[in-house]
Design an enzyme around this catalytic site. Structure first.
Site: not given
Length: 245
Positions: A129, A231-234
C-alpha cells in the site's frame, strides 16, 4: 508539474481547505479543489463498498483528476470485476499501481505476512500500500491526495479534519462528514452499482485475507485484520507514514 518541481506545502493550505469545506456541499468541494489546485490533485480508490461515490463525484465535477488504484494482487475476484464495471460506467482515468513484488514472490520470500502478527501486517502494508502510493504520487507529479474517508467509518477516523498534511502531501477528504444514510441516498439517487459482496454481509472491503463479513452485533472495525486494527497504513495519523519522501 514534475516531481522535482513540486511546491513545499504550507500549513495555510490545510487551514484554507478546512475553512472552505465547512460551508460547501461535496460536489462544490470537488469543483473548488480543482479550481484552486488543478494538476496537483489525485484521487485514490480501493474500489471497495463505497468507492463509487468519490469516483462519481470526481467524474462529474473534475474529470481531469487521475484516479490511483492500488492493486495489491490480493483483492477479492468480485472487487476486480466491480472495478472494471465502474471504470467503464463512469469513464474515469485510472492509473493502476501494484507492489514491486508480486504476491507469489512476497510469499516465497516472506511467507504469509498477514499471519505474522503486527510486524508482518505492518510490513505487508508498506510493501502493498504505502510504497505503491508513494510511487504514484511521485510519478504523477501530484501532491494533493483526495480520499473518500468518512468519520463514521471507524473510531480511528472520528476526529479527522477535512484536510491534513502528511510530509509533503496534503490529504483531503471531501465526504468526511457524510453519514451512512447520506451514502445510501447518493447510491440510490445516482443509480450507482453496488459492490457485489455488500449483499453477503461485508461492511468494509480490503484484501481477501484480512476482510470478513460482519457478524451479528459486530462492528465494521472487527471485520478487518481479525479485529486487531482497521487501517492498512495509508490513512494513519498525519506523519505516521511517509508520503512523498
Amino acid at each position: 508539474m514534475n516531481a522535482m518541481a513540486k511546491p513545499i506545502l504550507k500549513e495555510s493550505e490545510v487551514d484554507k481547505v478546512n475553512a472552505a469545506f465547512k460551508q460547501m456541499s461535496a460536489p462544490a468541494r470537488i469543483k473548488w479543489l480543482h479550481a484552486e489546485f488543478g494538476s496537483r490533485l489525485v484521487l485514490s480508490s480501493s474500489f471497495g463498498l463505497q468507492a463509487a461515490i468519490m469516483l462519481h463525484l470526481v467524474s462529474e465535477n473534475a474529470p481531469e483528476v487521475p484516479v490511483v488504484w492500488l492493486d495489491t494482487g490480493y483483492l477479492f475476484p468480485e472487487t476486480y470485476q466491480y472495478a472494471e464495471q465502474l471504470i467503464e460506467t463512469l469513464n474515469i482515468d485510472v492509473k493502476v499501481y501494484q507492489p514491486k513484488l508480486t504476491a507469489a514472490r512476497q510469499e516465497a520470500l516472506y511467507g504469509k505476512l498477514w499471519e505474522q502478527g503486527e510486524e508482518g501486517n505492518n510490513r505487508y502494508g508498506l510493501i502493498n500500500k504505502v510504497e505503491p502510493m508513494n510511487r504514484a504520487l511521485q510519478e504523477l507529479g501530484t501532491d494533493i491526495w483526495i480520499s473518500g474517508l468518512r468519520r463514521s467509518q471507524s473510531s480511528t477516523r472520528a476526529d479527522r479534519q477535512f484536510a491534513e498534511q502528511q510530509k509533503q502531501t496534503l490529504k483531503v477528504y471531501p465526504i468526511l462528514d457524510w453519514s451512512d444514510p447520506q451514502v445510501s441516498a447518493y447510491f440510490y439517487d445516482q443509480k450507482l452499482p453496488k459492490h457485489p459482496l455488500e449483499s453477503e454481509g461485508y461492511a468494509t472491503m480490503g484484501d481477501w485475507h484480512s476482510t470478513q463479513p460482519v457478524g451479528e452485533g459486530e462492528s465494521a472495525e472487527s471485520s478487518r485484520f481479525g479485529g486487531t486494527k482497521y487501517e492498512c497504513g495509508l490513512h494513519l495519523d498525519s506523519g505516521a507514514q511517509d508520503f512523498q519522501i
